[in-house]
Design an enzyme around this catalytic site. Structure first.
Site, PDB file in Angstrom:
ATOM      1  N   PRO A 214       0.741  -1.245   0.036  1.00 31.15           N
ATOM      2  CA  PRO A 214      -0.001  -0.138   0.007  1.00 31.15           C
ATOM      3  C   PRO A 214       0.919   1.383   0.041  1.00 31.15           C
ATOM      4  O   PRO A 214       1.921   1.324   0.715  1.00 31.15           O
ATOM      5  CB  PRO A 214      -0.891  -0.269   1.425  1.00 31.15           C
ATOM      6  CG  PRO A 214      -0.223  -1.231   2.230  1.00 31.15           C
ATOM      7  CD  PRO A 214       0.495  -2.020   1.227  1.00 31.15           C
ATOM      8  N   ASN A 215       0.199   2.350  -0.564  1.00 34.56           N
ATOM      9  CA  ASN A 215       0.922   3.595  -0.800  1.00 34.56           C
ATOM     10  C   ASN A 215       2.118   3.580  -1.696  1.00 34.56           C
ATOM     11  O   ASN A 215       2.570   4.920  -1.939  1.00 34.56           O
ATOM     12  CB  ASN A 215       1.218   4.118   0.403  1.00 34.56           C
ATOM     13  CG  ASN A 215      -0.208   4.241   1.239  1.00 34.56           C
ATOM     14  OD1 ASN A 215      -1.193   4.924   0.873  1.00 34.56           O
ATOM     15  ND2 ASN A 215      -0.194   3.723   2.501  1.00 34.56           N
TER      16      ASN A 215
ATOM     17  N   ARG B  57       4.896  10.765  -2.519  1.00 34.88           N
ATOM     18  CA  ARG B  57       4.755  10.565  -1.152  1.00 34.88           C
ATOM     19  C   ARG B  57       5.926  10.841  -0.442  1.00 34.88           C
ATOM     20  O   ARG B  57       7.183  10.021  -0.864  1.00 34.88           O
ATOM     21  CB  ARG B  57       4.381   8.940  -1.322  1.00 34.88           C
ATOM     22  CG  ARG B  57       4.336   8.397   0.283  1.00 34.88           C
ATOM     23  CD  ARG B  57       4.228   6.860   0.188  1.00 34.88           C
ATOM     24  NE  ARG B  57       4.199   6.416   1.479  1.00 34.88           N
ATOM     25  CZ  ARG B  57       4.340   5.417   2.067  1.00 34.88           C
ATOM     26  NH1 ARG B  57       4.678   4.457   1.197  1.00 34.88           N
ATOM     27  NH2 ARG B  57       4.034   4.964   3.370  1.00 34.88           N
TER      28      ARG B  57
ATOM     29  N   TYR C 103      11.111   8.840   0.894  1.00 35.51           N
ATOM     30  CA  TYR C 103      11.157   7.714  -0.283  1.00 35.51           C
ATOM     31  C   TYR C 103      11.886   8.150  -1.351  1.00 35.51           C
ATOM     32  O   TYR C 103      11.827   7.176  -2.550  1.00 35.51           O
ATOM     33  CB  TYR C 103       9.671   7.217  -0.529  1.00 35.51           C
ATOM     34  CG  TYR C 103       9.216   6.634   0.734  1.00 35.51           C
ATOM     35  CD1 TYR C 103       9.649   5.466   1.406  1.00 35.51           C
ATOM     36  CD2 TYR C 103       8.120   7.173   1.453  1.00 35.51           C
ATOM     37  CE1 TYR C 103       8.804   4.847   2.447  1.00 35.51           C
ATOM     38  CE2 TYR C 103       7.498   6.782   2.632  1.00 35.51           C
ATOM     39  CZ  TYR C 103       7.968   5.506   3.161  1.00 35.51           C
ATOM     40  OH  TYR C 103       7.490   4.946   4.408  1.00 35.51           O
TER      41      TYR C 103
ATOM     42  N   ASN D 252       7.920  -5.803  -1.458  1.00 33.07           N
ATOM     43  CA  ASN D 252       8.180  -4.733  -0.405  1.00 33.07           C
ATOM     44  C   ASN D 252       6.851  -4.372   0.372  1.00 33.07           C
ATOM     45  O   ASN D 252       5.729  -4.028  -0.633  1.00 33.07           O
ATOM     46  CB  ASN D 252       8.230  -3.155  -1.065  1.00 33.07           C
ATOM     47  CG  ASN D 252       8.547  -2.306   0.000  1.00 33.07           C
ATOM     48  OD1 ASN D 252       7.883  -2.237   0.919  1.00 33.07           O
ATOM     49  ND2 ASN D 252       9.026  -1.071  -0.280  1.00 33.07           N
TER      50      ASN D 252
ATOM     51  N   ALA E  79       3.383  -0.964   4.578  1.00 37.35           N
ATOM     52  CA  ALA E  79       2.555  -0.993   6.102  1.00 37.35           C
ATOM     53  C   ALA E  79       2.309  -2.416   6.339  1.00 37.35           C
ATOM     54  O   ALA E  79       2.416  -2.655   7.826  1.00 37.35           O
ATOM     55  CB  ALA E  79       1.746  -0.176   6.192  1.00 37.35           C
TER      56      ALA E  79
ATOM     57  N   GLU F 165      12.661  -9.776   1.360  1.00 35.46           N
ATOM     58  CA  GLU F 165      11.929  -8.438   1.725  1.00 35.46           C
ATOM     59  C   GLU F 165      12.748  -7.392   1.437  1.00 35.46           C
ATOM     60  O   GLU F 165      13.963  -7.330   1.706  1.00 35.46           O
ATOM     61  CB  GLU F 165      11.748  -8.633   3.114  1.00 35.46           C
ATOM     62  CG  GLU F 165      10.857  -7.394   3.883  1.00 35.46           C
ATOM     63  CD  GLU F 165      10.897  -7.597   5.403  1.00 35.46           C
ATOM     64  OE1 GLU F 165      11.364  -8.589   5.936  1.00 35.46           O
ATOM     65  OE2 GLU F 165      10.328  -6.624   6.045  1.00 35.46           O
TER      66      GLU F 165
ATOM     67  N   HIS G  58      12.708  -2.679   1.553  1.00 37.99           N
ATOM     68  CA  HIS G  58      12.176  -1.377   2.022  1.00 37.99           C
ATOM     69  C   HIS G  58      13.320  -0.385   1.298  1.00 37.99           C
ATOM     70  O   HIS G  58      14.509  -0.395   1.029  1.00 37.99           O
ATOM     71  CB  HIS G  58      12.169  -1.264   3.370  1.00 37.99           C
ATOM     72  CG  HIS G  58      11.303  -2.276   4.114  1.00 37.99           C
ATOM     73  ND1 HIS G  58      10.072  -2.151   4.015  1.00 37.99           N
ATOM     74  CD2 HIS G  58      11.793  -3.636   4.557  1.00 37.99           C
ATOM     75  CE1 HIS G  58       9.318  -3.301   4.613  1.00 37.99           C
ATOM     76  NE2 HIS G  58      10.469  -4.090   4.953  1.00 37.99           N
TER      77      HIS G  58
ATOM     78  N   ARG H 249      13.430   4.196  11.814  1.00 43.49           N
ATOM     79  CA  ARG H 249      12.219   5.484  11.985  1.00 43.49           C
ATOM     80  C   ARG H 249      11.421   4.930  13.295  1.00 43.49           C
ATOM     81  O   ARG H 249      12.056   4.440  14.202  1.00 43.49           O
ATOM     82  CB  ARG H 249      11.563   5.102  10.471  1.00 43.49           C
ATOM     83  CG  ARG H 249      12.377   5.360   9.592  1.00 43.49           C
ATOM     84  CD  ARG H 249      11.512   5.231   8.294  1.00 43.49           C
ATOM     85  NE  ARG H 249      10.588   6.005   8.178  1.00 43.49           N
ATOM     86  CZ  ARG H 249       9.574   5.968   7.183  1.00 43.49           C
ATOM     87  NH1 ARG H 249       9.572   4.730   6.555  1.00 43.49           N
ATOM     88  NH2 ARG H 249       8.144   6.641   7.179  1.00 43.49           N
TER      89      ARG H 249
HETATM   90  C1  DQA Z   1       8.524   0.997   3.579  1.00 50.69           C
HETATM   91  C2  DQA Z   1       8.700   1.166   4.943  1.00 50.69           C
HETATM   92  C3  DQA Z   1       7.192   0.911   5.649  1.00 50.69           C
HETATM   93  O1  DQA Z   1       7.326   1.037   7.111  1.00 50.69           O
HETATM   94  C4  DQA Z   1       6.301   1.718   5.421  1.00 50.69           C
HETATM   95  O2  DQA Z   1       4.959   1.658   5.748  1.00 50.69           O
HETATM   96  C5  DQA Z   1       6.089   1.843   3.754  1.00 50.69           C
HETATM   97  C6  DQA Z   1       7.307   1.814   2.984  1.00 50.69           C
HETATM   98  C7  DQA Z   1       9.981   0.972   2.763  1.00 50.69           C
HETATM   99  O3  DQA Z   1       9.963   0.775   1.509  1.00 50.69           O
HETATM  100  O4  DQA Z   1      10.546   1.959   3.184  1.00 50.69           O
HETATM  101  O5  DQA Z   1       5.054   2.021   3.123  1.00 50.69           O
HETATM  102  O6  DQA Z   1       8.198  -0.329   3.296  1.00 50.69           O
END
Ligand code: DQA
Length: 152
Positions: free
Chosen positions: A10-11, A18, A23, A74, A77, A98, A100, A107
């Site tokens: 998501p997002n 964003r 990011y 990825n 959240a 995984e 990020h 964070r």
């Molecule tokens: C994320 C880190 C997560 O904590 C966050 O909720 C994201 C992006 C990252 O790629 O840094 O949406 O996965």
């Protein structure tokens, strides 16, 4: 050629606008092109997807398990709370890395827990788009892509 799914939660469809301080300025389309190009160099056929929907993400993870497709994920959240996604990933039949963009460990405290990490081969975090490139390198190594005698 080895198929690889790069799945984004998501997002991440909002990348570029964003929180660019966190990011970066690259969009999801930029991320996808970087992954496909890295894949070409490594002998991997990379498909990139993004969803804001937990059920859709879980369906894709089931699809990958059924087809024995390696996954770079990825979970965004979902990383921090989705036991349903973790349970789906536990059924995996091929490597899982995984990723990020940011470094969740540096964070807010709610980001320090990953419910996914324990069912992955490993995690790459904190290197922006390069996190995905490093994850694809790990997948290539794990599946032996491009080496004589490796699976088509
Ligand atoms: C994320 C880190 C997560 O904590 C966050 O909720 C994201 C992006 C990252 O790629 O840094 O949406 O996965």
């Amino acid at each position: 050629m080895t198929q690889v799914l790069v799945l984004n939660g998501p997002n991440l469809g909002r990348l570029g606008i964003r929180e660019p301080d966190v990011y970066g300025s690259a969009t999801l389309a930029d991320l996808a092109e970087t992954c496909r190009e890295t894949g070409r160099q490594l002998g991997l056929d990379v498909t990139v997807r993004q969803t804001d929907d937990e059920a859709e993400m879980i369906r894709w993870v089931h699809e990958a398990a059924d087809a024995r497709t390696p996954v770079v994920l990825n979970p965004a959240a979902f990383t921090h709370y989705s036991y349903a996604l973790r349970d789906a990933l536990a059924m995996r039949t091929a490597p899982l890395v995984e990723v990020h963009l940011s470094n969740p460990a540096a964070r807010e405290s709610f980001r320090h827990t990953s419910v996914v990490a324990g069912v992955a081969n490993g995690t790459v975090a904190g290197f922006g788009l390069q996190s995905y490139q490093l994850a694809l390198q790990a997948i290539a190594k794990l599946v032996g892509a491009g080496t004589p005698g490796s699976a088509p």
